[in-house]
Structures are given as C-alpha cells and as structure tokens.
Design a protein around this motif. Structure first.
Motif, PDB file in Angstrom:
ATOM      1  N   CYS A  14      -7.701  10.807  -2.904  1.00 54.92           N
ATOM      2  CA  CYS A  14      -8.335  11.478  -1.799  1.00 54.92           C
ATOM      3  C   CYS A  14      -9.753  11.952  -1.771  1.00 54.92           C
ATOM      4  O   CYS A  14     -10.339  11.889  -1.030  1.00 54.92           O
ATOM      5  N   LEU A  17     -12.126   9.534  -1.864  1.00 47.68           N
ATOM      6  CA  LEU A  17     -12.030   8.831  -0.577  1.00 47.68           C
ATOM      7  C   LEU A  17     -13.045   9.639   0.476  1.00 47.68           C
ATOM      8  O   LEU A  17     -14.210   9.075   1.099  1.00 47.68           O
ATOM      9  N   TYR A  33     -13.860  -0.453  -3.475  1.00 49.21           N
ATOM     10  CA  TYR A  33     -12.824   0.076  -2.773  1.00 49.21           C
ATOM     11  C   TYR A  33     -11.641  -0.871  -2.907  1.00 49.21           C
ATOM     12  O   TYR A  33     -11.702  -1.897  -2.680  1.00 49.21           O
ATOM     13  N   TYR A  35      -7.226  -1.465  -2.836  1.00 47.44           N
ATOM     14  CA  TYR A  35      -6.200  -1.219  -2.100  1.00 47.44           C
ATOM     15  C   TYR A  35      -4.860  -1.698  -2.770  1.00 47.44           C
ATOM     16  O   TYR A  35      -4.914  -2.755  -2.778  1.00 47.44           O
ATOM     17  N   ASP A  60      -7.236   3.485  -2.629  1.00 43.39           N
ATOM     18  CA  ASP A  60      -6.131   3.958  -1.534  1.00 43.39           C
ATOM     19  C   ASP A  60      -4.808   3.151  -1.583  1.00 43.39           C
ATOM     20  O   ASP A  60      -4.865   2.208  -2.358  1.00 43.39           O
ATOM     21  N   TYR A  79     -12.078  -2.933   2.456  1.00 38.36           N
ATOM     22  CA  TYR A  79     -11.613  -2.839   0.721  1.00 38.36           C
ATOM     23  C   TYR A  79     -12.121  -4.172   0.240  1.00 38.36           C
ATOM     24  O   TYR A  79     -12.313  -5.205   1.013  1.00 38.36           O
TER      25      TYR A  79
END
Length: 346
Positions: A14, A17, A33, A35, A60, A79
């Motif tokens: 987090c 991010l 990035y 996911y 994430d 992503y």
C-alpha cells in the motif's frame, strides 16, 4: 507468523502504491505494477527483485479471479503482469486481453517441468500467453483418527456416518467438479442434463456438510473440527506441521488439476519489467524460497527434489484421470450459475 508477514507485505504494498501514484511519468518507467492473489510469494523477494533488476515493484492484491477480471477487462488500473488461474487465462485470451510472451527474454523458462505442460496446453495452446507459478490438485484432507477404513473415493463425502464432519468448497466450479467425477462426467461438461444430475447429487449431500469453506478449511481441519475437507494439495504440508493426524488423498475417480500462471496484459506499460519479473520467478533459487514459504508445488526443475512426493507431484497414472477447468463461455456459465443458485437455496 505467516499471517503477520502477510499483513506486513500488504502495508508495504500500500505504501508503495501511494508513492507510485504520486511519482512522475519518468519515475514510472522504472516501476513494475503486479496484480496477483494475496500471499502468493515470499515478501522478502520484493527487495531481492528490486536489487537485481533495478525496477521498483508495486503489488496490488485480489482474492479471486472474478475480482481481477473486470479490472483487466475494463483497463481500470494499469498492471504490467498478473497472476490468474487456468480457466481465467483462457477467458482473457479469448477476449484478446493478453499479450504473447517473448520467451527470448525469459531464459529461465527452461526450468519449467514437463509434467505441467500438458495441462497448460489445454487452456493456452502453444503456451504463448502464460507461464505457471504454482500448481496442484483438489483432493480430500482427512483426519486419520476420525475416519474408518480407506479414504480413496469421492463417495465418502456422501457417507451419512460423517454427517456434520464434512467441509465442502464454497466454490461453484469445484463443487460441480466433485459431483462430475463421482458421476463419471467431465468437469467441463456443457450438457444440461448432466449439470442437473450433478446439482441433484450435491443437494442430496448438502445435509451432511458441516461447513462450506475455502481458505478457512485448513484451520477447521487443524483444529479437529471436521473429519474431512475438500482442499488443495498445497495445504497439506503446512497443515501437518500443526496436526500430525492429517492426510491427503486424490480420489481414484480423478480430480481437478489447477494452475496459476503469470501473464502480461495487452495494456501493459512496462513489458520489459514484466518479462524480468517472470524470469525472476522462474529462477531456481527464487522457486525454492517461494516453495518454502507457500508449501504449494512450484513446477521448477531446480527444486524437483523438494516436491518429489505423491501429494505435490502425482504420478502420471494419477494425472491421467485429472482435468483442468476450462472457460465454458458466458451462456454455459449462466447455466451453471442458475443451477448453483438452486443448490445453494435448497
């Protein structure tokens, strides 16, 4: 300890991010990035990847493939690399949402074991769009002090003497997989008569069920709250550390082989970084670290000695009775969902 590490990982992700969102476009060029499912690689590997490659990593998390799908479908977040399950890889491919992988940039692909390739070919012909991260089977975890006789068939889940001692998956496709194998059908059947028969069979069994659970099934079994649970093979090593009476079996009728894979969305901004991440994950040392953290089978030649046991590495004979879930299309998905609602409401 594992849960604490997971919370720490989420906090770090987090923070990363927020930092990534606040940076300039120039900063983002060096950012990858990712996911993926939560708690799906050792948190220590984030720093190792950044140090080895020079890319900054921002991760994430999602809980299910269905949660991830609309994000990629609608391109509502950027992503560069995702982790998705077999049938979802096929679905994303069918909608032209995944890029073909340039394997010239992934030399560690040579570490992929042969036993998983047949299953990957089913949902990704030519293995052009995905590379396996973890794989396994669904089977029955049972407490050997709470059952009688040999446990080797899905039939035991319909044995009335185990009423209120059975944990079933809270998942439509896995629920129907069990019924399909018991009845001798394909787990990817599109025949409505067979789907109805599977639904009727599950309704008959429902009064025997203690709980419907996915991730929490492991804790239920560790705590001796049930005699058996349908669960993935990767959970048995961890579970036996806390309860030595637990065993795992792949029923003789066969089961589902699942594969979770890395893939690159067509909208990826940093394909080079995505390829670096996949190559990193295919490294033998990284695979060892992840196996020791996850206890899920990782199909990497460099760690075959660590997963050389029937639970994690089933024989070719066992695998012949197994299938992987396929993307059946919207119309068949709706049919399954309709019957599943009937089952859940009964």
């Amino acid at each position: 300890m594992k849960k604490i590490l997971t919370l720490m990982l989420i906090a770090v992700m987090c923070l990363g991010l927020f930092v990534g969102c606040g940076g300039s476009k120039e900063d983002a060029k060096g950012t990858l990035y990712v996911y993926c499912f939560g708690d799906y690689f050792d948190p220590a590997l984030q720093a190792e990847f950044e140090e080895k490659t020079g890319y900054k990593l921002v991760v994430d998390l999602f809980d299910t493939n269905e949660e991830m799908y609309p994000v990629i479908k609608n391109n509502s977040a950027d992503y560069d690399v995702i982790c998705a399950s077999d049938y979802m890889i096929e679905k994303l491919m069918s909608e032209d949402l995944l890029a073909e992988i340039n394997f010239d940039n992934i030399p560690n692909m040579e570490n992929l074991t042969d036993n998983i390739k047949t299953f990957v070919e089913e949902f990704d012909p030519g293995m052009k769009h995905s590379i396996p991260h973890t794989w396994g089977t669904y089977g029955i975890m049972y407490n050997k002090t709470m059952v009688d006789g040999k446990i080797d068939s899905w039939d035991v889940l319909w044995d009335k003497k185990y009423k209120d001692k059975i944990v079933m998956p809270n998942s439509m496709r896995e629920g129907y997989m069990i019924a399909a194998k018991k009845l001798g059908y394909s787990i990817n059947t599109t025949d409505e008569a067979e789907i109805k028969a599977m639904t009727d069979l599950l309704i008959q069994q429902k009064p025997l069920v203690y709980s419907f659970a996915n991730d929490s099934a492991r804790e239920i079994m560790i705590g001796d709250s049930a005699a058996m649970a349908v669960i993935t093979s990767g959970e048995i090593i961890y579970s036996k550390e806390y309860n030595e009476n637990l065993e795992y079996v792949i029923p003789k009728e066969g089961t589902e082989v699942w594969t979770d894979c890395w893939a690159i969305p067509k909208t990826a901004k940093n394909v080079e970084a995505a390829e670096a991440w996949i190559n990193f994950m295919m490294d033998g040392g990284v695979a060892k670290t992840n196996f020791e953290y996850l206890t899920y089978a990782i199909p990497n030649r460099q760690i075959e000695d660590l997963v050389d046991e029937p639970v994690l590495n089933p024989s070719a004979e066992v695998l012949r009775n197994c299938e992987t879930l396929r993307n059946l299309g919207a119309e068949i998905d709706d049919m399954y969902s309709s019957y599943w609602k009937t089952y859940k409401a009964d």
